[in-house]
Design a protein around this motif. Structure first.
Motif, short mmCIF file in Angstrom:
data_model
loop_
_atom_site.label_atom_id
_atom_site.label_comp_id
_atom_site.label_asym_id
_atom_site.label_seq_id
_atom_site.Cartn_x
_atom_site.Cartn_y
_atom_site.Cartn_z
N UNK A 164 0.85 -1.37 0.09
CA UNK A 164 -0.04 0.16 -0.18
C UNK A 164 0.92 1.28 -0.05
N UNK A 165 1.90 1.51 0.97
CA UNK A 165 2.66 2.74 0.91
C UNK A 165 3.61 2.83 -0.44
N UNK A 166 4.02 1.60 -0.86
CA UNK A 166 4.92 1.58 -2.05
C UNK A 166 3.98 1.93 -3.27
N UNK A 167 2.70 1.63 -3.42
CA UNK A 167 1.94 1.90 -4.50
C UNK A 167 1.70 3.37 -4.68
N UNK A 168 1.65 3.89 -3.27
CA UNK A 168 1.55 5.42 -3.35
C UNK A 168 2.53 6.06 -3.92
N UNK A 169 4.01 5.79 -3.31
CA UNK A 169 5.12 6.13 -3.76
C UNK A 169 5.12 5.79 -5.12
N UNK A 170 5.12 4.72 -5.77
CA UNK A 170 5.03 4.54 -7.28
C UNK A 170 4.28 5.35 -8.05
N UNK A 175 3.68 10.04 -11.96
CA UNK A 175 3.03 11.37 -12.18
C UNK A 175 4.20 12.17 -12.29
N UNK A 176 5.06 12.34 -11.47
CA UNK A 176 6.30 13.14 -11.33
C UNK A 176 7.07 13.10 -12.80
N UNK A 177 7.12 11.56 -13.26
CA UNK A 177 7.93 11.25 -14.42
C UNK A 177 7.31 11.95 -15.57
N UNK A 178 5.93 11.50 -15.66
CA UNK A 178 5.18 12.23 -16.53
C UNK A 178 5.10 13.66 -17.01
N UNK A 183 6.94 18.37 -19.92
CA UNK A 183 7.43 19.85 -19.88
C UNK A 183 8.84 20.00 -20.51
N UNK A 184 9.40 18.82 -20.99
CA UNK A 184 10.76 18.97 -21.47
C UNK A 184 10.81 18.44 -22.96
N UNK A 185 10.03 17.36 -23.25
CA UNK A 185 10.19 16.68 -24.56
C UNK A 185 9.88 17.49 -25.64
#
Length: 217
Positions: A164-170, A175-178, A183-185
């Protein structure tokens, strides 16, 4: 307007599905089919709002439907972070019950003293409330809730105390990577995070279904 629509759509749709499950004892397949039908219904309602909206309202609805964190403020981060933190603590408290249901099945879990119906209801309500809060600020960002838990399961296993906590982190990292990619591509153009997540998440989810299909059955 889009904040209220996001909350109302999520809560009403979930309420209808939970009510059907409770009153009619519907099977998972039936719930999926009904959920699909309700999705199209609420998409039609959104399209109706777009049709009757003014130009400014239409632009706002379209931005919300894309899913974006471009206009996020620290106040909104706090408004989302507090319920997310509370819900994560409550969900983690259900980890033992979820493990019993996932590993032993409903009947065996009941024999161990787990209230299966209550556990599912509590977890479903928490998930719906979280989705309603987050979507009201960010708009529609699909596939995060589908892909992130399976990524987490591949890394940390199926024990819900860690899953559960790792799914939240993932999910947050996805979202951060996307958002970073959007913003950059194609700079200086900024692609909404919801669009980028769909491009990344759809192939990944299809791959997960094809390679680990037994977990989806």
């Amino acid at each position: 307007m889009h904040h209220l629509q996001g909350d109302a759509d999520d809560l009403l749709c979930a309420g209808l599905l939970l009510g059907l499950s409770w009153l009619r004892g519907a099977s998972p397949v039936t719930l999926i089919l009904v959920g699909t039908a309700l999705t199209y219904l609420f998409q039609a309602l959104t399209s109706t709002m777009q049709y009757i909206a003014s130009e400014n309202q239409l632009a706002e609805i379209v931005r919300w439907s894309f899913g974006s964190v471009n206009a996020a403020t620290w106040g909104q981060v706090a408004a989302v972070g507090v319920p997310v933190g509370v819900a994560l603590v409550l969900l983690t408290g259900q980890a033992a019950n979820l493990n019993a249901i996932a590993f032993a099945g409903d009947d065996a879990a009941r024999s161990l003293g787990v209230d299966v119906t209550r556990t599912r209801l509590v977890c479903s309500l928490l998930a719906v409330m979280l989705a309603a809060v987050i979507v009201s600020f960010t708009g529609v960002i699909g596939f995060v809730g589908l892909v992130a838990p399976h990524i987490a399961r591949l890394i940390v296993g199926a024990d819900h105390r860690f899953l559960l906590p790792f799914a939240a982190i993932a999910g947050a990292l996805l979202v951060l990577a996307a958002d970073t990619a959007g913003r950059t591509l194609f700079a200086p153009a900024v692609i909404p995070v919801g669009i980028v997540v769909a491009f990344l998440g759809a192939p990944l989810f299809i791959n997960l279904v094809l390679t680990r299909r037994r977990q989806f059955l």
